[in-house]
Enzyme design. Structure first.
Site, PDB file in Angstrom:
ATOM      1  N   ASP A 138       0.881  -1.170   0.000  1.00 14.75           N
ATOM      2  CA  ASP A 138       0.000   0.000   0.000  1.00 14.75           C
ATOM      3  C   ASP A 138       0.914   1.214   0.000  1.00 14.75           C
ATOM      4  OD1 ASP A 138      -1.725   2.107   0.476  1.00 14.75           O
ATOM      5  OD2 ASP A 138      -2.866   1.072   2.028  1.00 14.75           O
ATOM      6  N   SER A 152      -0.480  11.077 -16.716  1.00 12.20           N
ATOM      7  CA  SER A 152      -1.746  11.117 -17.450  1.00 12.20           C
ATOM      8  C   SER A 152      -1.774  12.398 -18.271  1.00 12.20           C
ATOM      9  CB  SER A 152      -2.914  11.113 -16.461  1.00 12.20           C
ATOM     10  OG  SER A 152      -4.131  11.475 -17.076  1.00 12.20           O
ATOM     11  N   TYR A 189      -7.593  14.026  -8.527  1.00 12.81           N
ATOM     12  CA  TYR A 189      -6.809  13.285  -9.524  1.00 12.81           C
ATOM     13  C   TYR A 189      -5.894  14.209 -10.315  1.00 12.81           C
ATOM     14  CZ  TYR A 189      -5.719  10.298 -13.529  1.00 12.81           C
ATOM     15  OH  TYR A 189      -5.056   9.590 -14.505  1.00 12.81           O
ATOM     16  N   LYS A 194      -1.719  14.431 -10.573  1.00 11.45           N
ATOM     17  CA  LYS A 194      -0.958  14.147 -11.798  1.00 11.45           C
ATOM     18  C   LYS A 194      -0.115  15.337 -12.235  1.00 11.45           C
ATOM     19  CE  LYS A 194      -2.196   9.870 -12.355  1.00 11.45           C
ATOM     20  NZ  LYS A 194      -1.188   8.793 -12.196  1.00 11.45           N
TER      21      LYS A 194
END
Length: 321
Positions: free
Chosen positions: A84, A165, A177, A181
């Site tokens: 993790d 991404s 998100y 990134k």
């Protein structure tokens, strides 16, 4: 005459680049590589392919189920480990285990693939915890794994491949998100420059929209509905009761146009980054990324806003002037 000379120069440069791009590192069989996020998606496919190509793969999985399923379809040479990336102690223990395995040879490749999408919704729907988890996994976890593996990579003069991404260059919507990134892009660039003196090459892969667990529309919709149901009535009134349904319909149309079904091109870029004599600093992957998202990210903000806002649902109560 000048035109033909110019044309010849362009063709010569292109041909030189193509030949240089195809040059491979020799004697890679048995080299050690570590891949995060191998339960599903890019990491899962990469672990299987690199195992078949003769690499000694350390495949980290978040779940025992993911690890067992991967072990069942790969060779004895592939080793799985539970990791993790949010847990600093877990990261240190895994890095120590890898060090014992590779000994003096070091680690040829680190592929930082583990990542989550997190809730994707307008910013005024979200609280800090909605941002925290994607940033913890996609950015802080990636940095921590890299720092702990770096001495082994330097020893082998190996490769680091960070999966970012097109969302690291252009934010389509709210949520954690995209900030995560953008952070990966910044870390990748500084790391690449820091590691040049040690013979370590650092690459960044920027996939477009690919069909993986991260882009599961049912999961994304469910997360958004949970947040919507907890919103204050005044915010619901601003957006309108039918906002979620209308937004989902627009996203579905966009997905049909942009979504890449075949994820193998991303893994091919990982392979090039790990095996090419001259890997690229950045790999833009997916037709949507190459033809739309990446070019759009380089355009003026007014153009970006105009095109991206055309895919937004009109609010029930607009305060724009």
């Amino acid at each position: 005459m000048f035109f033909y000379l110019l044309l010849f120069a362009i063709v010569s440069l292109w041909w030189h680049w193509r030949m240089r791009d195809r040059m491979k590192v020799t004697n890679l069989t048995g080299k050690y590589i570590f891949i995060t996020g191998c339960d599903t998606g890019f990491g899962n496919m990469a672990a299987k392919i690199f195992d078949k190509k003769g690499f000694h793969v350390f495949a980290s999985c978040l779940t025992e189920k993911g690890a067992k399923e991967l072990e069942a379809v790969t060779s004895k040479q592939l080793q799985t480990v539970l990791l993790d990336v949010r847990d600093p102690d877990n990261v240190k223990k895994v890095a120590a285990w890898v060090k014992d395995e590779v000994q003096s040879e070091g680690l040829w490749g680190l592929v930082n693939n583990a990542g989550i999408m997190g809730p994707s919704a307008p910013t005024d729907w979200l609280d800090i915890e909605h941002f925290r988890e994607p940033i913890e996994v996609n950015l802080i976890g990636l940095i921590n794994v890299t720092i702990n593996m770096l001495p082994l990579i330097k020893k082998a003069k190996g490769r680091i491949v960070n999966i970012s991404s097109v969302g690291g260059c252009l934010a389509f919507c709210g949520g954690g998100y995209f900030p995560s990134k953008f952070g990966v892009e910044g870390f990748n660039d500084s790391l690449r420059r820091d590691m040049k003196a040690f013979g370590v090459k650092v690459c960044c892969i920027q996939p477009g929209l690919f069909k993986t667990a991260l882009t599961n529309p049912a999961k994304i919709m469910k997360e958004k509905e949970v947040i919507w149901n907890k919103l204050p009535s005044d915010i619901k009134k601003q957006y309108g009761e039918e906002y979620i349904q209308k937004d989902a319909a627009k996203k579905q149309k966009l997905s049909k146009i942009c979504l890449n079904e075949d994820i193998s091109p991303v893994v091919q870029c990982m392979e090039h980054a790990l095996t090419s004599l001259h890997p690229r600093a950045h790999y833009v992957v997916g037709q949507d990324a190459k033809l739309f998202w990446n070019p759009l990210s380089r355009m003026p903000a007014v153009v970006q806003d105009f095109l991206l806002l055309r895919n937004r649902v009109e609010l029930a109560v607009s305060h724009a002037k």
